[in-house]
Design a protein around this motif. Structure first.
Motif, PDB file in Angstrom:
ATOM      1  N   GLU A  74       0.848  -1.053  -0.041  1.00  0.00           N
ATOM      2  CA  GLU A  74       0.007  -0.092   0.081  1.00  0.00           C
ATOM      3  C   GLU A  74       1.097   1.381   0.027  1.00  0.00           C
ATOM      4  O   GLU A  74       0.307   2.300  -0.382  1.00  0.00           O
ATOM      5  CB  GLU A  74      -0.824   0.000   1.055  1.00  0.00           C
ATOM      6  CG  GLU A  74      -1.933  -1.199   1.136  1.00  0.00           C
ATOM      7  CD  GLU A  74      -2.648  -0.943   2.551  1.00  0.00           C
ATOM      8  OE1 GLU A  74      -3.847  -0.354   2.559  1.00  0.00           O
ATOM      9  OE2 GLU A  74      -2.213  -1.582   3.497  1.00  0.00           O
ATOM     10  N   LEU A  75       1.965   1.342   0.467  1.00  0.00           N
ATOM     11  CA  LEU A  75       2.708   2.424   0.689  1.00  0.00           C
ATOM     12  C   LEU A  75       4.323   1.902   0.310  1.00  0.00           C
ATOM     13  O   LEU A  75       4.794   0.935   0.670  1.00  0.00           O
ATOM     14  CB  LEU A  75       2.709   2.984   1.963  1.00  0.00           C
ATOM     15  CG  LEU A  75       3.311   4.405   2.397  1.00  0.00           C
ATOM     16  CD1 LEU A  75       2.502   5.431   1.327  1.00  0.00           C
ATOM     17  CD2 LEU A  75       2.984   4.566   3.772  1.00  0.00           C
ATOM     18  N   VAL A  76       5.308   3.016  -0.183  1.00  0.00           N
ATOM     19  CA  VAL A  76       6.518   2.730  -0.246  1.00  0.00           C
ATOM     20  C   VAL A  76       7.254   3.853   0.425  1.00  0.00           C
ATOM     21  O   VAL A  76       6.972   4.830   0.437  1.00  0.00           O
ATOM     22  CB  VAL A  76       6.994   2.810  -1.811  1.00  0.00           C
ATOM     23  CG1 VAL A  76       8.689   2.474  -1.814  1.00  0.00           C
ATOM     24  CG2 VAL A  76       6.320   1.608  -2.485  1.00  0.00           C
ATOM     25  N   ALA A  77       8.385   3.441   1.290  1.00  0.00           N
ATOM     26  CA  ALA A  77       9.196   4.520   1.752  1.00  0.00           C
ATOM     27  C   ALA A  77      10.671   4.277   1.330  1.00  0.00           C
ATOM     28  O   ALA A  77      11.108   3.167   1.196  1.00  0.00           O
ATOM     29  CB  ALA A  77       9.290   4.146   3.413  1.00  0.00           C
ATOM     30  N   SER A  78      11.130   5.315   0.667  1.00  0.00           N
ATOM     31  CA  SER A  78      12.440   5.274  -0.144  1.00  0.00           C
ATOM     32  C   SER A  78      13.375   6.250   0.575  1.00  0.00           C
ATOM     33  O   SER A  78      13.504   7.431   0.377  1.00  0.00           O
ATOM     34  CB  SER A  78      12.394   5.576  -1.465  1.00  0.00           C
ATOM     35  OG  SER A  78      13.768   5.566  -2.312  1.00  0.00           O
ATOM     36  N   HIS A  79      14.640   5.501   0.943  1.00  0.00           N
ATOM     37  CA  HIS A  79      15.648   6.445   1.640  1.00  0.00           C
ATOM     38  C   HIS A  79      16.306   7.088   0.525  1.00  0.00           C
ATOM     39  O   HIS A  79      16.691   8.294   0.525  1.00  0.00           O
ATOM     40  CB  HIS A  79      16.610   5.607   2.367  1.00  0.00           C
ATOM     41  CG  HIS A  79      17.882   6.347   2.849  1.00  0.00           C
ATOM     42  ND1 HIS A  79      18.872   6.425   2.077  1.00  0.00           N
ATOM     43  CD2 HIS A  79      17.907   6.926   3.794  1.00  0.00           C
ATOM     44  CE1 HIS A  79      19.857   7.274   2.608  1.00  0.00           C
ATOM     45  NE2 HIS A  79      19.136   7.698   3.848  1.00  0.00           N
ATOM     46  N   GLY A  80      16.516   6.278  -0.770  1.00  0.00           N
ATOM     47  CA  GLY A  80      17.213   6.910  -1.933  1.00  0.00           C
ATOM     48  C   GLY A  80      18.785   6.750  -1.634  1.00  0.00           C
ATOM     49  O   GLY A  80      19.312   5.866  -0.702  1.00  0.00           O
ATOM     50  N   GLN A  81      19.628   7.369  -2.240  1.00  0.00           N
ATOM     51  CA  GLN A  81      20.895   7.158  -2.224  1.00  0.00           C
ATOM     52  C   GLN A  81      21.551   8.493  -1.942  1.00  0.00           C
ATOM     53  O   GLN A  81      21.634   9.407  -2.636  1.00  0.00           O
ATOM     54  CB  GLN A  81      21.582   6.662  -3.702  1.00  0.00           C
ATOM     55  CG  GLN A  81      23.234   6.377  -3.740  1.00  0.00           C
ATOM     56  CD  GLN A  81      23.575   5.411  -2.881  1.00  0.00           C
ATOM     57  OE1 GLN A  81      23.114   4.397  -3.090  1.00  0.00           O
ATOM     58  NE2 GLN A  81      24.109   5.672  -1.881  1.00  0.00           N
ATOM     59  N   THR A  82      22.478   8.470  -0.643  1.00  0.00           N
ATOM     60  CA  THR A  82      23.139   9.695  -0.306  1.00  0.00           C
ATOM     61  C   THR A  82      24.131   9.999  -1.134  1.00  0.00           C
ATOM     62  O   THR A  82      25.045   8.881  -1.206  1.00  0.00           O
ATOM     63  CB  THR A  82      23.419   9.629   1.037  1.00  0.00           C
ATOM     64  OG1 THR A  82      22.378   9.411   2.091  1.00  0.00           O
ATOM     65  CG2 THR A  82      24.303  10.634   1.635  1.00  0.00           C
ATOM     66  N   VAL A  83      24.261  11.067  -1.653  1.00  0.00           N
ATOM     67  CA  VAL A  83      25.417  11.438  -2.388  1.00  0.00           C
ATOM     68  C   VAL A  83      26.447  12.578  -1.923  1.00  0.00           C
ATOM     69  O   VAL A  83      27.315  12.719  -2.207  1.00  0.00           O
ATOM     70  CB  VAL A  83      24.973  11.792  -3.906  1.00  0.00           C
ATOM     71  CG1 VAL A  83      24.669  10.554  -4.541  1.00  0.00           C
ATOM     72  CG2 VAL A  83      23.986  13.244  -4.002  1.00  0.00           C
ATOM     73  N   PHE A  84      25.675  13.341  -0.918  1.00  0.00           N
ATOM     74  CA  PHE A  84      26.510  14.410  -0.291  1.00  0.00           C
ATOM     75  C   PHE A  84      25.931  14.865   1.001  1.00  0.00           C
ATOM     76  O   PHE A  84      24.436  15.032   1.201  1.00  0.00           O
ATOM     77  CB  PHE A  84      26.572  15.965  -1.086  1.00  0.00           C
ATOM     78  CG  PHE A  84      27.479  16.809  -0.339  1.00  0.00           C
ATOM     79  CD1 PHE A  84      28.921  16.184  -0.553  1.00  0.00           C
ATOM     80  CD2 PHE A  84      27.387  17.810  -0.011  1.00  0.00           C
ATOM     81  CE1 PHE A  84      29.769  17.181  -0.093  1.00  0.00           C
ATOM     82  CE2 PHE A  84      28.150  18.740   0.600  1.00  0.00           C
ATOM     83  CZ  PHE A  84      29.709  18.346   0.467  1.00  0.00           C
ATOM     84  N   HIS A  85      26.550  14.888   2.192  1.00  0.00           N
ATOM     85  CA  HIS A  85      25.934  15.339   3.349  1.00  0.00           C
ATOM     86  C   HIS A  85      26.801  16.675   3.820  1.00  0.00           C
ATOM     87  O   HIS A  85      28.279  16.482   3.882  1.00  0.00           O
ATOM     88  CB  HIS A  85      26.259  14.413   4.492  1.00  0.00           C
ATOM     89  CG  HIS A  85      25.486  14.246   5.588  1.00  0.00           C
ATOM     90  ND1 HIS A  85      23.888  14.402   5.266  1.00  0.00           N
ATOM     91  CD2 HIS A  85      25.479  14.407   6.983  1.00  0.00           C
ATOM     92  CE1 HIS A  85      23.229  14.351   6.528  1.00  0.00           C
ATOM     93  NE2 HIS A  85      24.175  14.151   7.783  1.00  0.00           N
TER      94      HIS A  85
END
Length: 391
Positions: free
Chosen positions: A89-100
């Motif tokens: 029913e739902l997706v949670a995506s952290h994604g890919q960290t490229v810069f902090h």
């Protein structure tokens, strides 16, 4: 729900499926499984080439945002089909960290790519993504975000249990809300394997499989002392770090004068570095036990070093013993954070990140025809415990 995660090792996308149910003050989690899909070689090479300290272009960032979003979408689609029977029913995506972006100890911004629209379009599901910037905007470090989940999950265990994650970067969460990145876990080990060992240069090995290289080496105390002199380790919590600091060029600078050191000794010394910095943080938290997860727990040499540093009085166990598969734990954790966002509930502990206040995290990309799980978006009581079915 499906939680999507790719960590600082940027080697694969983990898609963890869970069933989540609010039950009074408890959030009940039933694990449904995990799939892990490696980035294809071309995409991983392009991502690696764009990461700091390398230079890149906005055109490259756009292409990576799209291609990583498509890769996340493929993983989510497969997880829905194979793990959820098409009922997600739902997706949670952290994604890919490229810069902090860290400036004098304060995080000024953070960037995770992997455009959520591709996930929503492929699955037809609403997507919660871009979790970290809201905490940064509230004055926080934007990390470690799993601290709320760790505290809920370990609440009620005797003593002072400390959660430890060993990814590219290591982080801990203590019951009092203390949470921070301790330093590199696998980041420098991986960099050394790729650039300093014959297995990496000639055969493309990207990590110390089963800790075998470190096990054949000897810790060089002089090099270890130089590594431990890194100012980051002396900074007070809350603090966060990443491959913006601990990357291959950093390692080359630190190894100046040690070029003749055997590759196995370099890897052994970096493995001990991780163990020492983790153990220092765990001891400061007065831990009675450590519950570990992340790719690093599959490295028996690293785990033995951590246990040796802590001694027999502080047992170290894998999260699997408490019902959360270590490989899936972060994907499951971001599913929980997405679930909280969908209910309009905060997903941070302000004392963990240094923010002015807890925040509801992320941005929401609608699903097909505005599809949204019934009964969500506000009105729920914030849970204080995470209960894993069967444990």
């Amino acid at each position: 729900m499906i939680g999507l995660m790719s960590g600082t090792s940027h080697d694969a996308i983990d898609a963890g499926a869970v069933d989540l149910t609010l039950d009074g003050e408890s959030l009940r989690l039933t694990p449904l499984g995990l799939i892990s899909r490696a980035y294809d070689d071309e995409l991983r090479a392009a991502l690696t080439a764009a990461l700091p300290p390398a230079a890149t272009t906005l055109a490259d960032v756009c292409r990576l945002d799209t291609r990583i979003g498509q890769a996340f979408a493929a993983a989510a689609t497969e997880a829905d089909r194979e793990l959820c029977g098409g009922r997600a029913e739902l997706v949670a995506s952290h994604g890919q960290t490229v810069f902090h972006w860290v400036d004098e100890g304060q995080v000024r911004g953070t960037l995770q790519i992997g455009q959520a629209a591709w996930i929503a379009e492929a699955t037809g599901l609403p997507v919660v993504a871009d979790f970290r910037p809201r905490d940064v905007a509230a004055g926080g470090q934007g990390a470690p975000l799993v601290s709320l989940v760790d505290r809920m999950w370990l609440r009620g265990r005797p003593g002072t249990p400390v959660a430890l994650n060993l990814g590219g970067i290591a982080n801990i969460t203590a019951p009092d809300g203390t949470a921070f990145d301790t330093g590199p876990a696998n980041a420098l080990i991986d960099a050394a394997v790729r650039a300093w060992t014959p297995q990496g240069r000639e055969r493309g090995l990207t990590y110390d499989r089963d800790g075998g290289i470190a096990a054949r080496g000897t810790v060089h105390e002089g090099l270890l002392a130089r590594l431990l002199a890194e100012p980051y380790y002396a900074l007070p919590a809350p603090k966060t770090t990443g491959k913006e600091l601990f990357h291959a060029d950093y390692l080359r600078r630190v190894l100046a004068g040690y070029e003749d050191l055997a590759p196995e000794d370099v890897v052994a010394t970096l493995t001990r570095l991780t163990a020492v910095t983790v153990a220092d943080a765990v001891r400061a938290a007065k831990a009675s036990e450590v519950v570990a997860s992340g790719g690093g727990i599959r490295n028996p040499t690293l785990m033995a070093a951590v246990r040796a540093e802590l001694g027999p009085g502080v047992p170290v166990r894998g999260s699997d013993e408490l019902g959360l598969a270590s490989a899936a734990k972060e994907a499951y954790a971001f599913a929980v954070l997405g679930f909280l966002t969908a209910h309009g509930l905060p997903g941070t502990v302000a004392t963990s990140t240094g923010a002015r206040h807890p925040s509801v995290l992320g941005s929401i990309t609608p699903g097909r025809a505005g599809r949204w799980p019934e009964g969500l978006l506000g009105g729920a009581q914030a849970p204080t415990r995470l209960v894993v079915d069967g444990h």
